[in-house]
Design an enzyme around this catalytic site. Structure first.
Site, PDB file in Angstrom:
ATOM      1  N   LYS A  77      44.613  33.113 -95.360  1.00 45.21           N
ATOM      2  CA  LYS A  77      44.175  32.949 -96.754  1.00 45.21           C
ATOM      3  C   LYS A  77      45.343  33.252 -97.688  1.00 45.21           C
ATOM      4  CE  LYS A  77      40.510  34.464 -99.925  1.00 45.21           C
ATOM      5  NZ  LYS A  77      39.312  35.312-100.088  1.00 45.21           N
ATOM      6  N   SER A 152      35.189  33.293-101.654  1.00 47.40           N
ATOM      7  CA  SER A 152      36.443  32.703-102.075  1.00 47.40           C
ATOM      8  C   SER A 152      37.286  32.176-100.903  1.00 47.40           C
ATOM      9  CB  SER A 152      37.259  33.738-102.851  1.00 47.40           C
ATOM     10  OG  SER A 152      37.545  34.866-102.030  1.00 47.40           O
ATOM     11  N   SER A 176      33.052  37.139 -99.564  1.00 47.14           N
ATOM     12  CA  SER A 176      33.971  35.993 -99.540  1.00 47.14           C
ATOM     13  C   SER A 176      34.448  35.551 -98.165  1.00 47.14           C
ATOM     14  CB  SER A 176      35.186  36.285-100.430  1.00 47.14           C
ATOM     15  OG  SER A 176      34.808  36.272-101.775  1.00 47.14           O
TER      16      SER A 176
END
Length: 489
Positions: A77, A152, A176
């Protein structure tokens, strides 16, 4: 056996038996990314040349039987700092930021011999539930390209589901890792707060952020978590606790275990279809010999209110470092220092980030601190106590991960309505507990996830329960259309 649909253990066996080289494996996944990412838009930066070079070195060294993750690609990420590899947090503010050091989790992945092949899209500074706040591109859901991937960590979950990568790291502040894993039909674990070092994770809310793991199967997830855990002197919130082998309980019987299902998590706020899938899962657990009973977490419904006061307050503090002075976006043609601050932040941050900074600044202001931030802290304590009481009596807590399956891109315009996507995941972060989302069914062709919540630092029991369910069902074997007929032999 095909490469793209293989588990981490299967890939490991192929590498050890020299059925495939690490270089060939990395090439297969890079080719897959290049063939599909125009559609998926999961990746912000590819690490192609460095990944292939690392793979060649690993092939020269050889891979031992006990080096389970050596030579295997991983996606990262884009809020996890990677030395000499662009790290943007999906924000214009960090569009050209190339770090000079690695996050602790990156050092641990390198020690395990894993190969980062690129950085994955996300909501800007991890603020969002749909990856729609990314400055750069809109990632799509692996199962339906008109739907959001969740957020996210949308890029991380979509990349694993679309077989662009065998596993990925995400971060979970209010759901997330778990919510996008639910939306994409993959396995996502948020470990206990402090279990994984946050050093090198670009901070959103420091008392809530936790790096997590996203994989296709439960056992893969345990293997990946094994690699990244442990105390870290560079992170003062890192827990000084022993790291067990998270695979140790996988395959063990769950007969006699007690599972609590909070009535507050099965309320009218959750869609009927999602509740039905979780109720079917409850019956499956009973068939496996577990006792499933309704429990109550009376303060959990206040979680969203508490979260958006505390998380935004911490965000306002953490994001004050992005001021156009030392690094990050800096506006030109300014007349004074105030212009540098105001214009750089106004142009560098997106609307959702600005909104949360403003909410946080308001909550921390002299006239509002007691009424908002202090009150939220008190209610947070009550939420923690609720969980502690239930987990004294029950081995794990079972609940839906998200109130609905993935929604259509652009459908939710109201920020407050978007915040309710995290209704069921936020209380877990406030309590600092471990929680994993695993697939438990489909609604109109879209995956539904359920979360298994455990006691602090008892991830091993979550893996035990999750693997028992996975073994008894075949939801984890289902593949999105984009993953069918794309097998590399």
């Amino acid at each position: 056996m095909n490469v793209l649909n293989s588990s981490l253990l299967q890939l490991h066996e192929m590498l050890v038996n020299k059925e495939i080289t690490s270089e060939q494996l990395v090439k297969a996944y890079i080719e897959r990314i290049e063939a599909t990412d125009e559609t998926m838009r999961s990746f912000l930066t590819l690490n192609k040349e460095q990944a292939l070079e690392q793979a060649r070195k690993i092939d020269e060294e050889g891979i031992k039987e006990e080096e389970y993750l050596k030579g295997i690609p991983v996606g990262i990420k884009d809020n996890i700092v990677t030395k000499d590899l662009r790290t943007t947090a999906a924000s214009k503010m960090l569009e050209n930021f190339v770090p000079v050091y690695d996050a602790t989790v990156m050092e641990k992945l390198y020690q395990a011999g894993m190969i980062p092949v690129g950085k994955l899209n996300m909501d800007e500074f991890a603020m969002g539930a749909s990856t729609e706040t990314s400055h750069f591109q809109q990632t799509v859901n692996a199962w339906d390209h008109t739907k959001v991937p969740g957020g996210s960590s949308g890029g991380s979950a979509t990349a694993v589901a679309a077989r662009q990568i065998p596993c990925a790291l995400g971060s979970d502040t209010g759901g997330s890792v778990r919510q996008p894993s639910s939306f994409n039909g993959v396995v996502g674990m948020k470990p206990t707060y402090g279990r994984v070092s946050r050093y090198g994770l670009i901070a959103f809310a420091s008392s809530l952020d936790q790096i997590g793991t996203i994989t296709k199967t439960v056992e893969d997830n345990a293997l990946l978590l094994n690699a990244i855990c442990g105390p870290d002197e560079k992170d003062y919130t890192s827990a000084r606790v022993e790291v067990p082998d998270f695979t140790a309980k996988i395959g063990q019987n769950i007969a006699g275990m007690k599972i609590g299902v909070p009535k507050e998590f099965m309320s009218d706020a959750v869609s009927t279809e999602v509740k039905e899938k979780v109720q079917e899962a409850m019956k499956q657990f009973e068939a496996l010999g577990a006792t499933v009973e309704e429990v109550s977490l009376p303060y959990a419904p206040y979680g969203i209110s508490v979260y958006y006061v505390q998380a935004c307050a911490e965000a306002a503090s953490n994001l004050s470092r992005f001021d156009g002075i030392r690094y990050g976006y800096r506006v030109e043609n300014v007349e004074n220092l105030e212009d540098v601050y105001v214009k750089s932040r106004s142009e560098g941050f997106g609307d959702e980030v600005k909104r949360r900074i403003m909410i946080g600044t308001y909550s921390l202001s002299a006239g509002n601190f007691d009424a908002h931030y202090k009150k939220a802290s008190q209610v947070r304590t009550l939420i923690c106590e609720d969980f502690a009481k239930v987990l004294k009596e029950y081995d794990v807590i079972l609940a839906p991960t998200s109130p609905t399956p993935a929604f259509t891109i652009g459908e939710v315009q109201d920020p407050v309505a978007m915040y309710t996507s995290d209704l069921l995941t936020i209380p877990v972060n406030l309590a600092g507990l471990p929680s994993m989302s695993i697939p438990c069914g489909f609604v109109d062709g879209l995956p539904v996830g359920m979360q298994i919540i455990g006691r602090p630092f008892d991830e091993a029991t979550i893996y035990q329960v999750a693997s028992a369910f996975e073994k008894a069902t075949d939801f984890h074997l289902e593949k999105p259309e984009i993953a069918k007929g794309e097998d590399h032999e």
